[in-house]
Scaffold this motif. Structure first.
Motif, mmCIF file in Angstrom:
data_model
loop_
_atom_site.group_PDB
_atom_site.id
_atom_site.type_symbol
_atom_site.label_atom_id
_atom_site.label_comp_id
_atom_site.label_asym_id
_atom_site.label_seq_id
_atom_site.Cartn_x
_atom_site.Cartn_y
_atom_site.Cartn_z
ATOM 1 N N PRO A 174 71.284 37.156 45.809
ATOM 2 C CA PRO A 174 70.923 38.301 44.909
ATOM 3 C C PRO A 174 70.817 39.467 45.714
ATOM 4 O O PRO A 174 70.290 39.621 46.645
ATOM 5 N N ARG A 175 71.453 40.568 44.996
ATOM 6 C CA ARG A 175 71.419 41.680 45.756
ATOM 7 C C ARG A 175 70.087 42.547 44.928
ATOM 8 O O ARG A 175 69.586 42.320 44.071
ATOM 9 N N LEU A 176 69.797 43.727 45.738
ATOM 10 C CA LEU A 176 68.885 44.580 45.354
ATOM 11 C C LEU A 176 69.015 45.100 43.640
ATOM 12 O O LEU A 176 70.152 45.312 43.351
ATOM 13 N N PRO A 177 67.797 45.417 43.064
ATOM 14 C CA PRO A 177 67.996 45.623 41.732
ATOM 15 C C PRO A 177 68.859 47.037 41.639
ATOM 16 O O PRO A 177 68.934 47.963 42.370
ATOM 17 N N ILE A 178 69.930 47.047 40.749
ATOM 18 C CA ILE A 178 70.870 47.881 40.426
ATOM 19 C C ILE A 178 70.059 49.291 40.485
ATOM 20 O O ILE A 178 70.664 50.423 41.166
ATOM 21 N N HIS A 180 67.970 50.283 41.943
ATOM 22 C CA HIS A 180 67.100 50.734 43.141
ATOM 23 C C HIS A 180 68.278 51.292 43.964
ATOM 24 O O HIS A 180 67.918 51.998 45.006
ATOM 25 N N ILE A 181 69.210 50.765 43.951
ATOM 26 C CA ILE A 181 70.465 51.195 44.811
ATOM 27 C C ILE A 181 71.151 52.361 44.015
ATOM 28 O O ILE A 181 71.898 53.608 44.723
ATOM 29 N N LEU A 198 60.972 46.750 44.923
ATOM 30 C CA LEU A 198 60.927 45.874 45.848
ATOM 31 C C LEU A 198 60.169 44.704 45.875
ATOM 32 O O LEU A 198 60.540 43.502 46.346
ATOM 33 N N TYR A 201 62.096 42.317 43.459
ATOM 34 C CA TYR A 201 63.027 41.903 44.562
ATOM 35 C C TYR A 201 62.619 40.745 45.409
ATOM 36 O O TYR A 201 63.244 39.727 45.491
ATOM 37 N N ASN A 202 61.504 41.007 46.062
ATOM 38 C CA ASN A 202 60.771 39.946 46.974
ATOM 39 C C ASN A 202 60.776 38.727 46.226
ATOM 40 O O ASN A 202 61.041 37.496 47.008
#
Lengths: 249, 249
Positions: A174-178, A180-181, A198, A201-202
């Motif tokens: 899984p990638r960082l929340p959209i 967040h990017i 974060l 996501y953690n």
């Protein structure tokens, strides 16, 4: 949703390959796709070295940190940022291009060009049901890699790309929340919001590792990142890059 | 040959778009595909800024050198190498990550990560019949771009990506001969052979320009490159990158 988007979204790195070499046609298709990527002002500032020699692959695997999949795969590409041919072109055309090719700007251009090409190669391979894994480990000992592959100055091996028929099933990470990017109109700076994202996501990453390792690994993304970054690695890079004639001015 | 390879091989940059914005879903698909790309040690060292504000787009177009397609497109993305969040993570986790994120190695990692993500975005867009153009011109005046988009330190805008419905048909630009870019087992250094390949390629490019401009432009690749590289551009980059806290040690 179309076939290509499906392919992109389903990427996962493969680290175990069947003992089955790519055909010449497969390799050529992959390289042609790499070359079709956008290139800054048409500069085409990269070279690709395919490594087939068994002894060289063994040595590369050792230099990269001992990963078996550097040695055992269908094909191993080394992607290099390359301004060597542009130096040659300067001589051919009788123009002084040296300050330009030694600049940080052109160093960036060459890195970006190489990475765009490599990602096309990766996607081409995956579209043929091959698996891929980028190998940053070749940057562990670039002096030795350059000697092994007889790489001239102004050429910087950036990463390897192991390609082959997958011999394992891996899971999508899984990638960082959209949100967040991705920002709109300005870089959102909100420490509270960032920390919440974060932490969310953690939790996702922690669940991912717990499930994947049957409870053996409990790790968060931020702790993984902080641990990795606390360790100073490849700190010789600045000197090395300068020595080969890049990122100097 | 499959659909994705066909897509990759048929890339051409589009510099004229219909006045038709991308939907939220299209934008999210593009960003999700970007995020699905490989990332070095899972570092995810980039941010993407979508610019929708008309005045900001106008200003960006001006900063990038006055290209209309920076302003007029379906959507404009700015891809940034980003180690700002990793600095924040260091504080959260109480670990000293600063030497690491100021290193040339991590500067390279962030650039490569960003470019891999961007190329996935480009391919996702093209797979939806949209056209794309990378905009290196935003590096002309990064100080101003950073101010406009309120970009913090440790974040470096690398390039824009204009996306939209194509309002022009463009031609594929021939790339360097595959055997000039691709080597096996060692970097082939043969000046005579290289020059032959370059002269062959010059002929191809010269024919391409002549045909495309109905005889108005007669140029070779090597002369185009030498002319471009003789001009020293963006020589402020080394200082700028250092100032924002990257590529320092």
């Amino acid at each position: 949703m179309n076939e290509s988007i499906d392919l992109l979204l389903n990427h996962r790195s493969v680290r175990q390959f069947e003992d089955r070499p790519l055909t010449r046609e497969q390799k050529e298709t992959i390289v042609s796709c790499a070359q079709a990527a956008s290139t800054s002002s048409f500069i085409q500032a990269y070279s690709i070295i395919g490594v087939t020699d068994k002894e060289k692959k063994r040595k590369l695997a050792e230099l990269a940190g001992g990963q078996a999949y550097v040695e055992e795969n269908g094909h191993f590409f080394v992607f290099c940022a390359d301004l060597h041919r542009h130096e040659m072109i300067g001589s051919m055309e009788n123009k002084n291009v040296v300050p330009s090719i030694e600049s940080t700007e052109k160093f960036m251009v060459a890195l970006i060009d190489t990475a765009l090409a490599a990602q096309n190669a990766a996607i081409a391979a995956e579209s043929m049901s091959l698996g891929i894994c980028y190998i940053g480990g070749i940057r562990n000992k670039l002096e030795d890699v350059c000697e092994l592959l007889q790489i001239p100055s102004r050429v910087l091996p950036l990463f390897g790309l192991a390609v082959g028929y997958p011999a394992e099933m891996t899971e999508k990470k899984p990638r960082l929340p959209i949100n967040h990017i991705y920002h709109e109109n300005e870089y959102r700076q909100n420490e509270e919001e960032d920390q919440e994202q974060l932490e969310m996501y953690n939790q996702i990453i922690s669940d991912y590792y717990l499930e994947r390792t049957k409870g053996m690994r409990n790790d968060t993304w931020t702790s993984q990142m902080a641990t990795m970054l606390e360790k100073q690695s490849r700190m010789y890079m600045k000197e090395f890059v300068k020595k080969i004639g890049m990122d100097r001015i």
